[in-house]
Design a protein around this motif. Structure first.
Motif, PDB file in Angstrom:
ATOM      1  N   THR A 137       0.819  -1.220   0.000  1.00 10.02           N
ATOM      2  CA  THR A 137       0.000   0.000   0.000  1.00 10.02           C
ATOM      3  C   THR A 137       0.849   1.265   0.000  1.00 10.02           C
ATOM      4  N   ILE A 152       6.386   2.551  -2.995  1.00  6.41           N
ATOM      5  CA  ILE A 152       7.029   1.542  -3.865  1.00  6.41           C
ATOM      6  C   ILE A 152       6.004   0.476  -4.253  1.00  6.41           C
ATOM      7  N   TYR A 174       1.011  -7.619   1.048  1.00  5.20           N
ATOM      8  CA  TYR A 174       1.178  -7.471   2.506  1.00  5.20           C
ATOM      9  C   TYR A 174       1.443  -6.008   2.847  1.00  5.20           C
ATOM     10  N   ALA A 175       0.831  -5.538   3.932  1.00  2.00           N
ATOM     11  CA  ALA A 175       1.043  -4.144   4.359  1.00  2.00           C
ATOM     12  C   ALA A 175       0.736  -4.034   5.843  1.00  2.00           C
ATOM     13  N   ALA A 228       9.446  -4.087   0.137  1.00  2.00           N
ATOM     14  CA  ALA A 228       9.228  -2.632   0.187  1.00  2.00           C
ATOM     15  C   ALA A 228       8.453  -2.200   1.423  1.00  2.00           C
ATOM     16  N   ILE A 229       8.691  -2.930   2.530  1.00  2.00           N
ATOM     17  CA  ILE A 229       8.180  -2.446   3.821  1.00  2.00           C
ATOM     18  C   ILE A 229       9.156  -1.366   4.269  1.00  2.00           C
ATOM     19  N   GLY A 267      11.477   0.630   6.826  1.00  2.00           N
ATOM     20  CA  GLY A 267      12.143   0.567   8.120  1.00  2.00           C
ATOM     21  C   GLY A 267      12.646  -0.809   8.526  1.00  2.00           C
ATOM     22  N   GLU A 276      16.805  -0.415   4.725  1.00  2.00           N
ATOM     23  CA  GLU A 276      17.126  -0.497   6.151  1.00  2.00           C
ATOM     24  C   GLU A 276      17.551  -1.919   6.543  1.00  2.00           C
ATOM     25  N   ASP A 311      16.523   0.411  -5.209  1.00  2.00           N
ATOM     26  CA  ASP A 311      16.835   1.801  -4.903  1.00  2.00           C
ATOM     27  C   ASP A 311      17.439   2.412  -6.174  1.00  2.00           C
ATOM     28  N   SER A 341       8.569  11.521  -5.589  1.00  2.00           N
ATOM     29  CA  SER A 341       7.385  11.353  -4.758  1.00  2.00           C
ATOM     30  C   SER A 341       7.569  10.057  -3.961  1.00  2.00           C
ATOM     31  N   ILE A 376      11.182   8.217   4.176  1.00  2.00           N
ATOM     32  CA  ILE A 376      12.309   8.399   3.249  1.00  2.00           C
ATOM     33  C   ILE A 376      12.374   9.855   2.766  1.00  2.00           C
TER      34      ILE A 376
HETATM   35  P1  NAD Z   1       5.745   4.039   2.424  1.00  2.00           P
HETATM   36  O1  NAD Z   1       5.687   4.611   3.791  1.00  2.00           O
HETATM   37  O2  NAD Z   1       5.097   4.758   1.304  1.00  2.00           O
HETATM   38  O3  NAD Z   1       5.164   2.540   2.434  1.00  2.00           O
HETATM   39  C1  NAD Z   1       5.582   1.611   3.401  1.00  2.00           C
HETATM   40  C2  NAD Z   1       4.815   0.307   3.260  1.00  2.00           C
HETATM   41  O4  NAD Z   1       5.260  -0.572   4.309  1.00  2.00           O
HETATM   42  C3  NAD Z   1       3.293   0.464   3.418  1.00  2.00           C
HETATM   43  O5  NAD Z   1       2.635  -0.408   2.545  1.00  2.00           O
HETATM   44  C4  NAD Z   1       3.065   0.020   4.858  1.00  2.00           C
HETATM   45  O6  NAD Z   1       1.762  -0.462   5.090  1.00  2.00           O
HETATM   46  C5  NAD Z   1       4.097  -1.094   4.958  1.00  2.00           C
HETATM   47  N1  NAD Z   1       4.433  -1.441   6.347  1.00  2.00           N
HETATM   48  C6  NAD Z   1       4.852  -0.621   7.351  1.00  2.00           C
HETATM   49  N2  NAD Z   1       5.003  -1.317   8.481  1.00  2.00           N
HETATM   50  C7  NAD Z   1       4.677  -2.610   8.199  1.00  2.00           C
HETATM   51  C8  NAD Z   1       4.635  -3.804   8.954  1.00  2.00           C
HETATM   52  N3  NAD Z   1       4.935  -3.831  10.260  1.00  2.00           N
HETATM   53  N4  NAD Z   1       4.264  -4.954   8.327  1.00  2.00           N
HETATM   54  C9  NAD Z   1       3.917  -4.951   7.022  1.00  2.00           C
HETATM   55  N5  NAD Z   1       3.945  -3.842   6.245  1.00  2.00           N
HETATM   56  C10 NAD Z   1       4.318  -2.692   6.835  1.00  2.00           C
HETATM   57  O7  NAD Z   1       7.313   3.816   2.120  1.00  2.00           O
HETATM   58  P2  NAD Z   1       8.025   3.769   0.691  1.00  2.00           P
HETATM   59  O8  NAD Z   1       8.440   5.143   0.312  1.00  2.00           O
HETATM   60  O9  NAD Z   1       7.238   2.937  -0.262  1.00  2.00           O
HETATM   61  O10 NAD Z   1       9.371   3.002   1.063  1.00  2.00           O
HETATM   62  C11 NAD Z   1       9.413   1.608   1.249  1.00  2.00           C
HETATM   63  C12 NAD Z   1      10.867   1.150   1.315  1.00  2.00           C
HETATM   64  O11 NAD Z   1      11.471   1.390   0.050  1.00  2.00           O
HETATM   65  C13 NAD Z   1      11.706   1.912   2.335  1.00  2.00           C
HETATM   66  O12 NAD Z   1      12.648   1.033   2.886  1.00  2.00           O
HETATM   67  C14 NAD Z   1      12.435   2.961   1.508  1.00  2.00           C
HETATM   68  O13 NAD Z   1      13.678   3.340   2.050  1.00  2.00           O
HETATM   69  C15 NAD Z   1      12.615   2.211   0.192  1.00  2.00           C
HETATM   70  N6  NAD Z   1      12.727   3.075  -0.975  1.00  2.00           N
HETATM   71  C16 NAD Z   1      11.702   3.898  -1.311  1.00  2.00           C
HETATM   72  C17 NAD Z   1      11.808   4.729  -2.417  1.00  2.00           C
HETATM   73  C18 NAD Z   1      10.670   5.613  -2.839  1.00  2.00           C
HETATM   74  O14 NAD Z   1      10.798   6.321  -3.838  1.00  2.00           O
HETATM   75  N7  NAD Z   1       9.555   5.638  -2.157  1.00  2.00           N
HETATM   76  C19 NAD Z   1      12.975   4.717  -3.167  1.00  2.00           C
HETATM   77  C20 NAD Z   1      14.010   3.860  -2.804  1.00  2.00           C
HETATM   78  C21 NAD Z   1      13.879   3.026  -1.711  1.00  2.00           C
END
Ligand code: NAD
Ligand code: MG
Length: 398
Positions: A10, A13, A34-35, A99-100, A102, A125, A149, A212, A217
């Motif tokens: 959700t 990513i 999964y989210a 892509a969870i 943290g 992470e 990434d 975006s 992040i």
């Molecule tokens: P986001 O906050 O938009 O989405 C995070 C997702 O993780 C959500 O679907 C959330 O429901 C899920 N989540 C959180 N805690 C959870 C748990 N305990 N169990 C299951 N699911 C859980 O974050 P994002 O920007 O999509 O980033 C996701 C990862 O990708 C991060 O590690 C980030 O560093 C990495 N990343 C993101 C980007 C980007 O452009 N957004 C680019 C490179 C790397």
């Protein structure tokens, strides 16, 4: 069709991944989503993709989803946490988008690694925390690791197939690589007066000029902790030493990173700043597939510029680079303290400059340790979070 699990379905990513799936409907069967807790968004995804399995980590949200799925007559099986790990290790899954956001993403990402799956790694992470153990596990299980990434994907694309095949244990010198040039935009505060940093609000800080992304992040990009985490990520993915890794600020975010070779060549990957590009690259594997992203228009761009990062402006970047050479206890502590500090800033409990202060004071309390198991790392993560909370609760004046 390969059976795909999207962990963090959700999020930002997750959105980009499922968008690439829409453009390539015959490539992957979306088997598991999964989210954390977003019931309505997950329900909409189940209606569209009809995954065989689905899960929400939050217990209450999971119960609500079950009811909603029944009401909509959708046959998706709702899994609890233990079942999720078992599914990731089973033959029901071929490829995993990790892509969870943290440290909480570590368990599921590692489970897929142990099971030797194809891993699309966005959850940086997990690698920052467990670097050496993670890479050893990839080697032992034969998991196929793809960097999502954008910077690491660009570095990967700028390497020969022979070097790509050795991801995790590359011999950069043997391959003639003189430097990996990790680019970053510098975030929204590249030109802001340092005297105004204490006035920065979360609403301003999450507005990234080019990308975006999710909130965590986005804040990491504003402090450049994101580049620090990526520095550590690059060290592990490409087996780079200090002399082989350099951070360069490139405010336009068109060049996504570069590899410099000993003959003077610099190879880079470019494009519009949109995560669907690296995601389509890894999901396509050997073949280029549609991402839905427009080609970059060179005539619409003013110029390409490059500057060295200033550690006074970006103290988090310096903390991360130093932690990288201290060891996994330090990178795990850095990551955990940063997660707590970023959340405190988003909750308006601390100022923007205080993020670095929290991370530094937690790191200062650290004693050197040798890590040999994931459980040891999880304990260090827990202690660092407690320690960051204590620093925040004592109050910071900046
Ligand atoms: P986001 O906050 O938009 O989405 C995070 C997702 O993780 C959500 O679907 C959330 O429901 C899920 N989540 C959180 N805690 C959870 C748990 N305990 N169990 C299951 N699911 C859980 O974050 P994002 O920007 O999509 O980033 C996701 C990862 O990708 C991060 O590690 C980030 O560093 C990495 N990343 C993101 C980007 C980007 O452009 N957004 C680019 C490179 C790397
Ligand atoms: Mg990145």
């Amino acid at each position: 069709m390969k059976k795909l699990a999207v962990l963090g379905a959700t999020g930002s990513i997750g959105d980009s991944t499922l968008s690439v799936c829409r453009h390539n409907p015959n490539l992957y069967k979306v088997q598991f989503l999964y989210a954390a807790s977003n019931v309505q968004k997950m329900l909409a995804l189940c209606v569209e993709f009809k995954p065989r399995y689905v899960g929400l980590a939050n217990q209450q949200a999971s119960e609500q989803l079950k009811q909603q799925l029944q009401a909509h007559n959708l046959p998706c099986e709702v899994l609890n946490e233990q079942d999720v790990l078992a599914l990731l290790g089973s033959e029901q899954i071929d490829s995993v988008m990790a892509a969870i956001v943290g440290a909480v993403g570590l368990k599921t990402t590692l489970e897929a690694v142990y099971a030797g799956k194809e891993i699309f790694l966005a959850n940086k992470e997990s690698l920052v925390m467990s670097g050496a153990l993670f890479i050893e596990a990839v080697k032992a299980s034969g998991a196929k690791l793809w960097p999502v990434d954008s910077e690491h994907n660009a570095i990967f694309q700028s390497m020969s197939p022979a070097l790509q095949a050795t991801i995790g244990h590359c011999d950069l010198q043997e391959a003639g690589v003189s430097k990996i040039l990790l680019t970053g935009s510098g975030g929204p505060f590249l030109n802001k007066a340092l005297s105004e940093f204490s006035e920065i609000t979360p609403a301003i800080a999450v507005q990234h000029p080019n990308w975006s992304m999710g909130p965590k992040i986005s804040i990491d990009s504003a402090t450049m902790m994101n580049k620090g985490l990526e520095y550590i990520e690059a060290k592990w993915l490409f087996n780079a030493n200090k002399e082989q890794l350099q951070v360069i600020i490139h405010p336009q975010s068109v060049i996504h990173s570069m590899v410099q070779y000993q003959d003077g060549s610099v190879i880079s990957q470019m494009g519009n700043p949109d995560m669907r590009v690296p995601i389509a690259h890894v999901m396509g594997g050997e073949k280029r597939i549609k991402s839905g992203v427009d080609n970059f228009d060179f005539f619409s761009s003013n110029d390409f510029s490059f500057v060295a990062p200033d550690f006074n402006r970006y103290p988090c970047l310096k903390l991360a680079i130093d932690a990288c050479y201290e060891g996994q206890h330090a990178t795990t502590t850095l990551n955990a303290a940063n997660e707590v500090a970023v959340q405190a800033f988003l909750d308006e409990r601390i100022s923007f400059p205080a993020i670095a202060v929290v991370v530094e004071s937690v790191l200062n309390q650290l004693t050197p340790q040798t890590i040999s198991t994931i459980d040891e790392l999880l304990l260090i993560d827990k202690i660092a979070r407690q320690s960051a909370d204590d620093v925040i609760n004592r109050g910071i004046t900046c």
